[in-house]
Design a protein around this motif. Structure first.
Motif, PDB file in Angstrom:
ATOM      1  N   ASP A 237       0.485  -1.249  -0.028  1.00  0.00           N
ATOM      2  CA  ASP A 237       0.098  -0.061  -0.415  1.00  0.00           C
ATOM      3  C   ASP A 237       0.605   1.319  -0.242  1.00  0.00           C
ATOM      4  OD1 ASP A 237      -2.641  -1.470   0.287  1.00  0.00           O
ATOM      5  OD2 ASP A 237      -3.037  -0.911   2.309  1.00  0.00           O
ATOM      6  N   ASN A 238       1.968   1.113   0.675  1.00  0.00           N
ATOM      7  CA  ASN A 238       2.767   2.306   0.748  1.00  0.00           C
ATOM      8  C   ASN A 238       3.350   2.516  -0.304  1.00  0.00           C
ATOM      9  OD1 ASN A 238       2.121   2.447   3.613  1.00  0.00           O
ATOM     10  ND2 ASN A 238       3.695   1.039   4.425  1.00  0.00           N
ATOM     11  N   ARG A 240       2.434   1.928  -3.501  1.00  0.00           N
ATOM     12  CA  ARG A 240       1.450   1.918  -4.307  1.00  0.00           C
ATOM     13  C   ARG A 240       1.670   3.715  -4.452  1.00  0.00           C
ATOM     14  NH1 ARG A 240      -3.124   3.120  -3.264  1.00  0.00           N
ATOM     15  NH2 ARG A 240      -3.745   1.948  -1.446  1.00  0.00           N
ATOM     16  N   ILE A 241       1.164   4.152  -3.297  1.00  0.00           N
ATOM     17  CA  ILE A 241       1.017   5.398  -3.140  1.00  0.00           C
ATOM     18  C   ILE A 241       2.142   6.468  -3.244  1.00  0.00           C
ATOM     19  CG2 ILE A 241       1.023   7.016  -1.227  1.00  0.00           C
ATOM     20  CD1 ILE A 241      -1.174   5.468   0.032  1.00  0.00           C
ATOM     21  N   GLY A 244       2.781   6.329  -6.853  1.00  0.00           N
ATOM     22  CA  GLY A 244       1.447   6.529  -7.884  1.00  0.00           C
ATOM     23  C   GLY A 244       2.011   8.187  -7.964  1.00  0.00           C
ATOM     24  N   SER A 245       2.003   8.607  -6.990  1.00  0.00           N
ATOM     25  CA  SER A 245       1.794  10.317  -6.925  1.00  0.00           C
ATOM     26  C   SER A 245       3.197  10.548  -8.320  1.00  0.00           C
ATOM     27  CB  SER A 245       2.231  11.123  -5.158  1.00  0.00           C
ATOM     28  OG  SER A 245       3.354   9.800  -5.290  1.00  0.00           O
ATOM     29  N   ASP A 246       3.670   9.987  -8.795  1.00  0.00           N
ATOM     30  CA  ASP A 246       5.029  10.082  -9.713  1.00  0.00           C
ATOM     31  C   ASP A 246       3.890  10.634 -10.743  1.00  0.00           C
ATOM     32  OD1 ASP A 246       6.610   9.993 -11.704  1.00  0.00           O
ATOM     33  OD2 ASP A 246       8.028   9.312 -10.910  1.00  0.00           O
ATOM     34  N   LYS A 247       3.837  11.314 -11.833  1.00  0.00           N
ATOM     35  CA  LYS A 247       2.981  11.823 -12.818  1.00  0.00           C
ATOM     36  C   LYS A 247       3.121  10.533 -13.844  1.00  0.00           C
ATOM     37  CE  LYS A 247       2.241  16.381 -11.870  1.00  0.00           C
ATOM     38  NZ  LYS A 247       2.432  16.958 -11.216  1.00  0.00           N
ATOM     39  N   GLY A 250       1.138   7.715 -12.398  1.00  0.00           N
ATOM     40  CA  GLY A 250       0.102   8.276 -12.244  1.00  0.00           C
ATOM     41  C   GLY A 250      -0.883   6.611 -11.362  1.00  0.00           C
ATOM     42  N   LYS A 251      -1.510   7.010 -10.798  1.00  0.00           N
ATOM     43  CA  LYS A 251      -2.503   6.130  -9.933  1.00  0.00           C
ATOM     44  C   LYS A 251      -3.850   5.268  -9.376  1.00  0.00           C
ATOM     45  CE  LYS A 251      -2.392   9.545  -6.299  1.00  0.00           C
ATOM     46  NZ  LYS A 251      -2.394  11.304  -6.825  1.00  0.00           N
ATOM     47  N   SER A 252      -4.368   4.786 -11.227  1.00  0.00           N
ATOM     48  CA  SER A 252      -4.799   3.870 -11.111  1.00  0.00           C
ATOM     49  C   SER A 252      -4.261   2.558 -11.798  1.00  0.00           C
ATOM     50  CB  SER A 252      -5.953   4.315 -12.667  1.00  0.00           C
ATOM     51  OG  SER A 252      -5.206   4.719 -13.926  1.00  0.00           O
ATOM     52  N   LEU A 254      -2.953   0.485  -9.896  1.00  0.00           N
ATOM     53  CA  LEU A 254      -1.552   0.239  -9.095  1.00  0.00           C
ATOM     54  C   LEU A 254      -2.413  -1.103  -8.011  1.00  0.00           C
ATOM     55  CD1 LEU A 254       0.445   3.591  -8.987  1.00  0.00           C
ATOM     56  CD2 LEU A 254       0.820   1.692 -10.233  1.00  0.00           C
TER      57      LEU A 254
END
Ligand code: NAD
Length: 434
Positions: A237-238, A240-241, A244-247, A250-252, A254
């Motif tokens: 989870d950590n 992924r976050i 995912g915040s790297d443009k 992206g977040k989806s 993942l």
């Protein structure tokens, strides 16, 4: 415009009804007489949120028809969408027999200019083959590639508000008849600015496989990372976050889990691999994704065997979720099927529940027990397996669960609960990479 849609499955039915809803007269055709009978009685053969209402509305306003008469539907219409299934053959190659059968039937029914739109997912070069089949008859026509990107569960919304439309046309020029027709059909769906990309049919066909394969590889990467987390004590989870915040990332897509399923990703990854192989190219990444995905479907089983010290004969497992993902009744390649069949092979018993997919699952496993609701599935069970992240399962009555499950163990393949809280409540809780 008068449109026929050949193949009335998840894609064809949604395409047909959305095109009728935007003002066209649409004939949905299928060679499955039973399906057509159901539709003509107002019954919807698949579960898809919002579908029943929109079918009903368009049947009532006289713009949507269901028939098994392909030839007469083609004759009545200016545009023919092909949306039949392209299932995998034993070696992974896409089976195009439905496509070619329909192309031959269109060829013998064509009586004036028509645009033939290949919406099914087909290997690169298929539209040219369809063109050759229809071209044997002399009438004027165009074959267009228009792959579909809808997702089961949000299919209506995806069709009506697409991210983009891809249209493959091989003819060149700015005032092409087929281009004008396709622009006209999609104009109501791109008002908010979604682009329509025109390209050649080969690129269009390959774009669809590229999209699905990239998503499948992305999920597979996260699944492997989760497996590594389990071994190292890191929490996926950590990660992924964090990533995912790297443009650029992206977040989806993942979220790790027990492998991708459904009628698209598994077959499209295999088919793209076969296409590459056929051209002498070994697309190693796709082969790896396919192999990793197969073993990922067994990850929960390894947790179960470890927890119960391989002694699960006659133990009862409740299974929540059977469809390959929430909001659909589609169980094609669903991880739940692998888990159930493995548990049965170890002599375990199953009490299964799914909000929409039990009817389809009964055809595969007629002898397991099916519960009337999610809590009923827990009755007499030792442990719970969560195979699909339906919303219904996200905030359950944990006390009720604890009282029902004799071993108080939950094997969560979709990471829907918080491990710390589950431990505090006294569950043996196992999830993916946390
Ligand atoms: N399901 C999805 O989420 C999805 C999304 C995008 C693209 N696709 C692609 O769209 C295509 C259709 O997928 P689906 O999920 O709708 O399949 P499906 O199996 O639900 O439906 C296919 C339909 O075609 C009918 N059919 C087969 N041969 C026929 C013939 N000769 N004449 C008339 N009807 C015939 C079948 O009876 C069936 O009703 C596939 O190529 C698939 O890869 C599917």
């Amino acid at each position: 415009m008068n449109i026929s849609v050949i193949g009335t499955g998840y894609v064809g039915l949604v395409t047909g009804v959305c095109l009728a809803d935007s003002g066209n007269t649409v004939y949905c055709v299928d060679n499955d007489e039973n399906k057509i009978k159901m539709l003509n009685k107002g019954e919807i053969p698949i579960y898809e949120p919002g579908l029943e209402e929109i079918v009903d509305k368009n049947v009532k306003n006289g713009r949507l028809f269901f028939t098994s008469g392909l030839s007469s539907a083609v004759k009545k219409t200016d545009v023919v969408f092909i949306a039949v299934g392209t299932p995998p053959m034993d070696d992974g190659e896409a089976d195009l027999s439905n496509i070619f059968e329909v192309a031959n039937k269109i060829a013998s029914s064509i009586d004036r200019y028509k645009v033939v739109v290949v919406k099914s997912t087909v290997p690169v070069g298929t539209c040219i083959q369809v063109e050759n089949i229809i071209g044997k008859k002399s009438h004027d026509f165009d074959v267009v590639s228009n792959p579909e990107f809808l997702k089961e569960g949000t299919a209506i919304e995806d069709f009506q508000r697409p991210d983009r439309i891809i249209i493959g046309i091989n003819k060149k020029g700015t005032h092409l008849k087929a281009k004008e027709v396709m622009d006209g059909i999609y104009e109501p769906f791109v008002r908010t600015g979604a682009p329509i990309y025109f390209m050649d049919t080969n690129s269009s066909e390959l774009s669809k496989y590229a999209a699905n394969s990239m998503l499948a590889v992305r999920i597979t990467f996260m699944n492997e990372l989760a497996n590594l987390c389990s071994l190292t004590g890191a929490n996926v989870d950590n990660i992924r976050i964090g990533i995912g915040s790297d443009k650029r990332i992206g977040k989806s897509f993942l979220f790790p889990g027990i492998g991708y399923g459904g009628s698209c990703f598994p077959k499209d990854v295999k088919a793209l691999y076969k296409t590459a192989k056929g051209k002498g190219y070994d697309f190693k990444l796709l082969k790896a994704a396919d192999e990793v995905n197969s073993s990922q479907k067994e990850v929960l089983l390894s947790f179960i065997l470890k927890h119960f010290k391989s002694n699960i004969k006659n133990k009862t497992f409740a299974v929540w979720g059977l469809s390959f993902k929430p909001k659909t009744d589609d169980i094609r390649e669903a991880p739940s099927l692998v888990i159930i069949s493995k548990l049965l092979s170890y002599g375990a018993k199953i009490r299964a529940y799914d909000p929409a997919a039990m009817k389809n699952t009964k055809k595969v496993f007629p002898r397991i027990e099916y519960a009337k609701d999610m809590y009923d599935a827990l009755k007499g069970a030792d442990a719970l397996v969560i195979a699909t992240e339906w919303n219904d399962f996200r905030t359950p009555d944990f006390d009720k669960m604890k009282n029902s499950l004799s071993d108080k163990s939950i094997f969560d393949g979709r990471n829907i609960y918080i491990p710390k809280k589950m431990k505090e409540m006294g569950f043996h809780y196992f999830s993916i990479g946390r």
